[in-house]
Design a protein around this motif. Sequence first.
Motif, mmCIF file in Angstrom:
data_model
loop_
_atom_site.group_PDB
_atom_site.id
_atom_site.type_symbol
_atom_site.label_atom_id
_atom_site.label_comp_id
_atom_site.label_asym_id
_atom_site.label_seq_id
_atom_site.Cartn_x
_atom_site.Cartn_y
_atom_site.Cartn_z
ATOM 1 N N GLU A 234 23.871 -10.461 10.143
ATOM 2 C CA GLU A 234 23.198 -10.763 11.555
ATOM 3 C C GLU A 234 23.204 -12.470 11.607
ATOM 4 O O GLU A 234 23.786 -12.741 12.792
ATOM 5 C CB GLU A 234 21.825 -10.477 11.752
ATOM 6 N N ARG A 235 23.062 -13.059 10.688
ATOM 7 C CA ARG A 235 23.149 -14.556 10.751
ATOM 8 C C ARG A 235 24.591 -14.819 10.921
ATOM 9 O O ARG A 235 25.083 -15.733 11.624
ATOM 10 C CB ARG A 235 22.391 -15.090 9.686
ATOM 11 N N TRP A 236 25.353 -14.361 10.109
ATOM 12 C CA TRP A 236 26.875 -14.462 10.291
ATOM 13 C C TRP A 236 27.512 -14.354 11.484
ATOM 14 O O TRP A 236 28.431 -14.936 12.170
ATOM 15 C CB TRP A 236 27.588 -14.046 9.171
ATOM 16 N N ASN A 237 27.069 -13.159 12.042
ATOM 17 C CA ASN A 237 27.663 -12.601 13.315
ATOM 18 C C ASN A 237 26.985 -13.604 14.336
ATOM 19 O O ASN A 237 27.713 -13.989 15.432
ATOM 20 C CB ASN A 237 27.026 -11.176 13.682
ATOM 21 N N ALA A 238 25.777 -13.981 14.490
ATOM 22 C CA ALA A 238 25.299 -14.951 15.333
ATOM 23 C C ALA A 238 25.970 -16.251 15.360
ATOM 24 O O ALA A 238 26.260 -16.781 16.391
ATOM 25 C CB ALA A 238 23.899 -15.152 15.054
ATOM 26 N N GLN A 239 26.545 -16.824 14.058
ATOM 27 C CA GLN A 239 27.373 -17.890 14.394
ATOM 28 C C GLN A 239 28.832 -17.679 14.868
ATOM 29 O O GLN A 239 29.074 -18.839 15.589
ATOM 30 C CB GLN A 239 27.708 -18.367 12.829
ATOM 31 N N ILE A 240 29.433 -16.502 15.006
ATOM 32 C CA ILE A 240 30.428 -16.515 15.737
ATOM 33 C C ILE A 240 30.041 -16.564 17.220
ATOM 34 O O ILE A 240 30.957 -17.216 18.041
ATOM 35 C CB ILE A 240 31.198 -14.868 15.581
ATOM 36 N N SER A 241 29.125 -15.965 17.637
ATOM 37 C CA SER A 241 28.593 -16.020 19.054
ATOM 38 C C SER A 241 28.371 -17.530 19.489
ATOM 39 O O SER A 241 28.760 -17.942 20.397
ATOM 40 C CB SER A 241 27.416 -15.131 19.265
ATOM 41 N N LEU A 242 27.579 -18.284 18.821
ATOM 42 C CA LEU A 242 27.397 -19.620 18.844
ATOM 43 C C LEU A 242 28.652 -20.657 18.861
ATOM 44 O O LEU A 242 28.543 -21.440 19.739
ATOM 45 C CB LEU A 242 26.381 -20.221 17.702
#
Length: 470
Positions: A234-242
């Motif tokens: 979830e943290r890795w996925n959030a980094q793509i969005s950021l």
Amino acid sequence: MPARHQRLTETTDELEAALAAIRAELELTSEFPSEAQAEAGAFAADPQLPEADQTGIEFVTIDPPGATDLDQALHIERDGEGFVVRYAIADVPAFVAPGGAIDAEARRRGQTMYAPDGRVPLHPPVVSEGAASLLAGQERGAYVWTMHLDASGDVTETTLERARVRSREQLTYAQAQERVEAGDAMLGLLETVGELRIALEEAREGASLDMPEEEIAREGDSFFIERRVLLPVERWNAQISLMTGMEAANLQLRAKRGILRTMPRPPKGDVNRFRKEVRAIGEEWAEDEHYGAFLRRLDRAKPTTLAILQAARRLFRGAGYDVLHDGSEASRLEQAAIGAPYAHTTAPLRRLVDRYVLAHCEAIANGREIPQWAAEGLTGLPEIMQRSSQLAGTLERESIDAVEIAVLRDRIGHEFDAVVVEARKEGATIQLIDPPTEAKCETDAEPGSRIRVRLTEADLGTRRLRFAQA
């Protein structure tokens, strides 16, 4: 395993009534005007797909279990020593006629609202959960961001086009995490890129709360609050969005057109108060450590960590939206928690502003004039988003409060450890250590003090939760 705080089953009807009353007080309804429903039905029956074809890219979506409004689909591949990240975002502008019924209703709502007894969507479900959603196996229109990264995870080139896509699979976070651990090649690159982006965030002194998910759930006749520590994926996925939001900001900044999500750096006094609260809770925090690095290293499974993260929210105040123009002040355009300029662009099914950012960025990236509806629609947009964000926050806070009262009402007279987070004439605000609940308390203790408190009132009818210093 998720942590659950159960309540007595005989209060089910009373709690349901309290949750319904909250929605009624906030004037929230899931129903759409008949004109908006008819317009959505017509768009869904005859979707206008882009000519460009990226259906050969093996996109996947990663969302919570049961999600149907799927905004983003992801694909990552190696590119020499670097990477190519493709991020497909739902083509919501194709389903909203400028000045039409859906447009008017979306500007009234601002964003999707999430409540324990149902959500209040931004767009009619036939669009947001059907024709525009990036559902697996379905050909859909999307805004496809293609970002080339070097070996360190820095973006070296970005393109954006509207294209047809077809997601191959809808994964939950748990399924995606299992795939990573099983050696899935593409999702393994999500881990690699995600960790590189986290390192870059730390280098620019970004900060993330990474709050454990807090949901009100129901099992049989019982409601409970479920708190779940985020999975690494979830943290890795959030980094793509950021990363995508940062690229959207860069595009708009170069053109001096568009709208950014901004937040000022916390005042020194707020950081000092937070440091005092951390000390009272009992966590070690070195004087020379940036608050972002401190928050990043906390063990999310510890009960005291959630109390610290709740207190840290005061460092993330003042967020807003700034419309760009020739005289925009650079110092006001940073999103301090990210440590860089940033724009909301990856959730157009659930957030109004993203539709306008996508239209601006696609035109800017391809050297075309920004659509008139998108440029003119920025007028009043910051106020719409601010109002809807406040409403969403009130809904979430009051719903959580209602369930917390139901959880604690049989513990009148019990004592708890707490930290004073704010002191005013009308009473202090405290943060319980466990369960990590914020409430009012009768005390003269200074902010940052750790005290023992006794529960004196937990009234579901009036939604009052009160403590006194023991």
